[in-house]
Design a protein around this motif. Structure first.
Motif, PDB file in Angstrom:
ATOM      1  N   THR A  81       2.130  -1.986  -1.490  1.00 13.75           N
ATOM      2  CA  THR A  81       0.773  -2.456  -1.216  1.00 13.75           C
ATOM      3  C   THR A  81       0.064  -2.815  -2.516  1.00 13.75           C
ATOM      4  N   TRP A 111      -8.802   1.774   3.151  1.00 12.45           N
ATOM      5  CA  TRP A 111      -7.559   2.416   2.694  1.00 12.45           C
ATOM      6  C   TRP A 111      -7.938   3.625   1.878  1.00 12.45           C
ATOM      7  N   PRO A 164      -0.879  -3.666   4.848  1.00 12.22           N
ATOM      8  CA  PRO A 164       0.128  -2.622   5.108  1.00 12.22           C
ATOM      9  C   PRO A 164       0.519  -2.502   6.573  1.00 12.22           C
TER      10      PRO A 164
END
Length: 379
Positions: free
Chosen positions: A238, A123, A97
């Motif tokens: 993503t 994440w 990302p």
């Protein structure tokens, strides 16, 4: 249509497989038993230059494509689901990302160390009250001068205890729904947040899964990834790539379970002959191979479409759904082939079986994949 891998992809697969067999396989059960993240393995993966496979060389990566990355995920999963999971989370969720949505300054500061293997990425999307409804989050980020102040809880976050950076999703505009979600880069040294729980799990215990608490965590405004309100669109893009990596990891887990079962079936004798010569066992092993080949083809097709710049929402979801479900099925059959031995930790199938279940849950449950696929089909 070309099904043979390009030479550079084949060489990468062979290099990673050799490393896995020599360095990871001998400790795969040990690190699970100890619930220990194997930092030394990731140091070696950095030296092999695979921690940034699909990241551009400009930012310290290898400059490979999604197909090459999928091959690495598969090979890691073939010997250790935990290592494969932490690897996939680092690349797909913690690193990619930033390359896709970050500024040049953010890429230099945050992406390059990840791609070079100097740090691992994480994440933070899921919350205690928002799993499948990931957009229904309650973590907030309020602007205060030239800073954002984060408050909330994140749940089931991979790599958080070992990460050099965490990409955190938070609401910057309450009431705006998915248009009010943004992404922030949070570092371990930032005040106001901590890992409050490291979960003991059914499997994958050498990969840390954590709960994070944010209490007035202040980050500079240059930690905003992209623009305010772009966080949900970033999440969907993503996950398109992330689901391919989980599909590949699932194929790898299934392959490892299949190989263990096949090897045992050809060596184990009952009633004066190898059990592989009995129809019931032979048919199980044949069915394992059939399912794995199908899932691998779907995964490689999804990766190839991703590399061609095509819309992969349907194909990545299809690959993830199929591969994750056959992963669990193959691992279960592998345990059955080994009988009582399959239920002991002296043999690998029990570990593949326990690891496999998360593949049907993480990065969108099987139920969510069917929802996505229905929408893609206009249903």
């Amino acid at each position: 249509m070309e099904f043979d891998l390009p030479d550079e992809h084949r060489m990468m697969r062979e290099s990673v497989r050799e490393f896995c067999e020599n360095e990871i396989a001998p400790i795969a059960q040990e690190i699970e038993d100890e619930h220990r993240f194997p930092a030394e393995v990731f140091d070696e993966l950095a030296r092999l230059d695979v921690l940034g496979v699909p990241i551009d060389e400009e930012y310290g990566g290898l400059g490979g494509d999604q197909l090459m990355y999928a091959l690495v995920c598969e090979e890691l999963g073939r010997v250790s689901g935990s290592i494969g999971l932490s690897y996939a989370a680092h690349v797909s969720l913690g690193s990619k990302p930033i390359e896709l949505f970050g500024t040049e300054a953010q890429k230099e500061r945050w992406l390059e160390p990840l791609a070079r293997g100097e740090a691992l990425g994480s994440w933070a999307l899921t919350e205690p009250g928002s799993g499948s409804d990931a957009s229904g989050m309650s973590t907030t980020a309020e602007k205060d001068g030239d800073e954002y102040v984060l408050n909330g809880t994140k749940q089931f976050i991979t790599n958080a205890t070992v990460a050099g950076s965490v990409l955190v999703k938070a609401v910057t505009e309450p009431g705006a729904g998915t248009d009010g979600i943004s992404t922030f880069v949070v570092a371990p040294e930032d005040d106001g947040w901590e890992v409050t729980t490291v979960w003991d799990k059914m499997g994958l215990n050498a990969s840390p899964t954590c709960e994070l608490q944010f209490d007035d965590c202040r980050v500079p405004e240059d930690r905003l990834l992209g623009e305010e309100g772009e966080g949900w669109e970033q999440t969907l893009k993503t996950l398109d790539g992330g689901r391919i990596s989980i599909a590949a990891l699932s194929v790898g887990l299934a392959q490892g379970a299949y190989e263990a079962a096949k090897s045992y079936a050809t060596e184990r004798e009952q009633f004066g002959q190898p059990i592989s010569e009995f129809d019931a066992v032979r048919d199980k092993v044949v069915e394992m191979d059939r399912k794995i080949e199908r899932a691998r083809l779907l995964t490689h097709k999804a990766a190839t479409m991703y590399d061609a710049g095509e819309d992969v929402a349907r194909m990545s979801s299809l690959a993830k759904l199929d591969a994750s479900e056959i992963c669990r099925e193959v691992a279960e059959d592998a345990v059955q082939v080994l009988g009582g031995y399959g239920y002991t930790t002296d043999f690998a199938p029990q570990r593949f079986y326990r690891d496999a279940k998360l593949m049907e849950i993480g990065e969108g449950t099987s139920e969510i994949q069917r929802l996505v696929l229905g929408r893609e089909l206009g249903l």
